[in-house]
Design a protein around this motif. Structure first.
Motif, PDB file in Angstrom:
ATOM      1  N   ARG A  68       0.832  -1.209   0.000  1.00 34.32           N
ATOM      2  CA  ARG A  68       0.000   0.000   0.000  1.00 34.32           C
ATOM      3  C   ARG A  68       0.866   1.257   0.000  1.00 34.32           C
ATOM      4  O   ARG A  68       0.403   2.333  -0.356  1.00 34.32           O
ATOM      5  N   TYR A  69       2.144   1.124   0.364  1.00 34.94           N
ATOM      6  CA  TYR A  69       3.073   2.263   0.352  1.00 34.94           C
ATOM      7  C   TYR A  69       3.868   2.343  -0.941  1.00 34.94           C
ATOM      8  O   TYR A  69       4.276   3.414  -1.361  1.00 34.94           O
ATOM      9  N   CYS A  70       4.118   1.207  -1.556  1.00 37.08           N
ATOM     10  CA  CYS A  70       4.797   1.154  -2.853  1.00 37.08           C
ATOM     11  C   CYS A  70       4.508  -0.219  -3.447  1.00 37.08           C
ATOM     12  O   CYS A  70       4.983  -1.237  -2.933  1.00 37.08           O
ATOM     13  N   SER A  71       3.753  -0.254  -4.516  1.00 35.63           N
ATOM     14  CA  SER A  71       3.432  -1.538  -5.148  1.00 35.63           C
ATOM     15  C   SER A  71       4.612  -2.001  -5.993  1.00 35.63           C
ATOM     16  O   SER A  71       5.473  -1.206  -6.379  1.00 35.63           O
ATOM     17  N   ARG A  72       4.634  -3.282  -6.295  1.00 36.95           N
ATOM     18  CA  ARG A  72       5.699  -3.803  -7.167  1.00 36.95           C
ATOM     19  C   ARG A  72       5.627  -3.127  -8.525  1.00 36.95           C
ATOM     20  O   ARG A  72       6.643  -2.801  -9.117  1.00 36.95           O
ATOM     21  N   GLU A  73       4.406  -2.883  -9.014  1.00 37.94           N
ATOM     22  CA  GLU A  73       4.234  -2.240 -10.318  1.00 37.94           C
ATOM     23  C   GLU A  73       4.791  -0.813 -10.309  1.00 37.94           C
ATOM     24  O   GLU A  73       5.451  -0.388 -11.268  1.00 37.94           O
ATOM     25  N   GLU A  74       4.520  -0.092  -9.239  1.00 38.01           N
ATOM     26  CA  GLU A  74       5.053   1.268  -9.143  1.00 38.01           C
ATOM     27  C   GLU A  74       6.580   1.247  -9.091  1.00 38.01           C
ATOM     28  O   GLU A  74       7.245   2.002  -9.806  1.00 38.01           O
ATOM     29  N   LEU A  75       7.141   0.374  -8.260  1.00 34.31           N
ATOM     30  CA  LEU A  75       8.591   0.292  -8.144  1.00 34.31           C
ATOM     31  C   LEU A  75       9.227  -0.027  -9.492  1.00 34.31           C
ATOM     32  O   LEU A  75      10.187   0.627  -9.910  1.00 34.31           O
ATOM     33  N   LEU A  76       8.691  -0.996 -10.194  1.00 33.73           N
ATOM     34  CA  LEU A  76       9.244  -1.364 -11.499  1.00 33.73           C
ATOM     35  C   LEU A  76       9.099  -0.228 -12.515  1.00 33.73           C
ATOM     36  O   LEU A  76      10.008   0.013 -13.311  1.00 33.73           O
TER      37      LEU A  76
END
Length: 185
Positions: free
Chosen positions: A21-29
């Protein structure tokens, strides 16, 4: 602010999927923009929660942590073949100049933030390489994460990266966290 690390006795908490909820895997990638030949480092990798998300998309993913016990926990859990464990402080990395194509830090910048650490990032990340930082913001209410007096604000991170030769290409404050994406010059 004093240096601290996450309590190894609570290592299992680092694998809680609620962290997305703080940083999704999709956002990080999407912020990191990895490629199959990239050499990337996760600073403050802990149990490999986010390392596991990046490792399948790169040639080498260094899991960097100051606590060898975290590496032991991660090894027992099982790490992807592209992961290499490195026990080191971010202010003194065992990498060659310009060795990394990119680096990331999720909820750990407050544990290593210093002039020496950011200067070391500038040394090891190639020109044009990205450093993605998602961390707890000092402006947050402290509902989750470390106490607010142990956090940095987005402006602190932007200034640190710019002072050490990075161009900040994204800077966003959210409810409890901030995102700073910097490109090495």
């Amino acid at each position: 602010m004093g240096f601290h690390t996450f309590d190894v006795d609570r290592a299992e908490d680092l694998d809680d999927e609620g962290r997305y909820r703080y940083c999704s895997r999709e956002e990080l990638l999407s912020l990191l923009r990895p490629n199959p030949d990239a050499v990337v480092a996760d600073f403050g990798s802990g149990t490999g929660f986010y390392t596991d998300d990046v490792a399948p998309h790169v040639g080498t993913c260094y899991a960097v942590d100051v606590q060898s016990e975290m590496h032991e926990f991660y090894r027992e859990k099982g790490a992807p073949d592209t992961v290499t464990f490195v026990t080191a402080d971010v202010s003194s990395l065992p990498f060659a100049d310009d060795e990394l194509d990119a680096a990331f830090s999720t909820m750990t910048y407050h544990e290593f933030a210093s002039d020496d650490a950011v200067a070391e990032l500038a040394r090891v990340v190639k020109p044009g390489g990205r450093v993605v930082t998602v961390d707890w913001t000092k402006a947050g209410d402290g509902e989750s994460g470390p106490p607010t007096d142990e956090r940095y604000g987005l402006g602190d991170a932007v200034t640190a990266f710019e002072t050490h030769g990075f161009d900040v290409i994204r800077a966003t404050t959210r409810r409890e966290t901030f995102v700073c994406v910097a490109r090495n010059r």
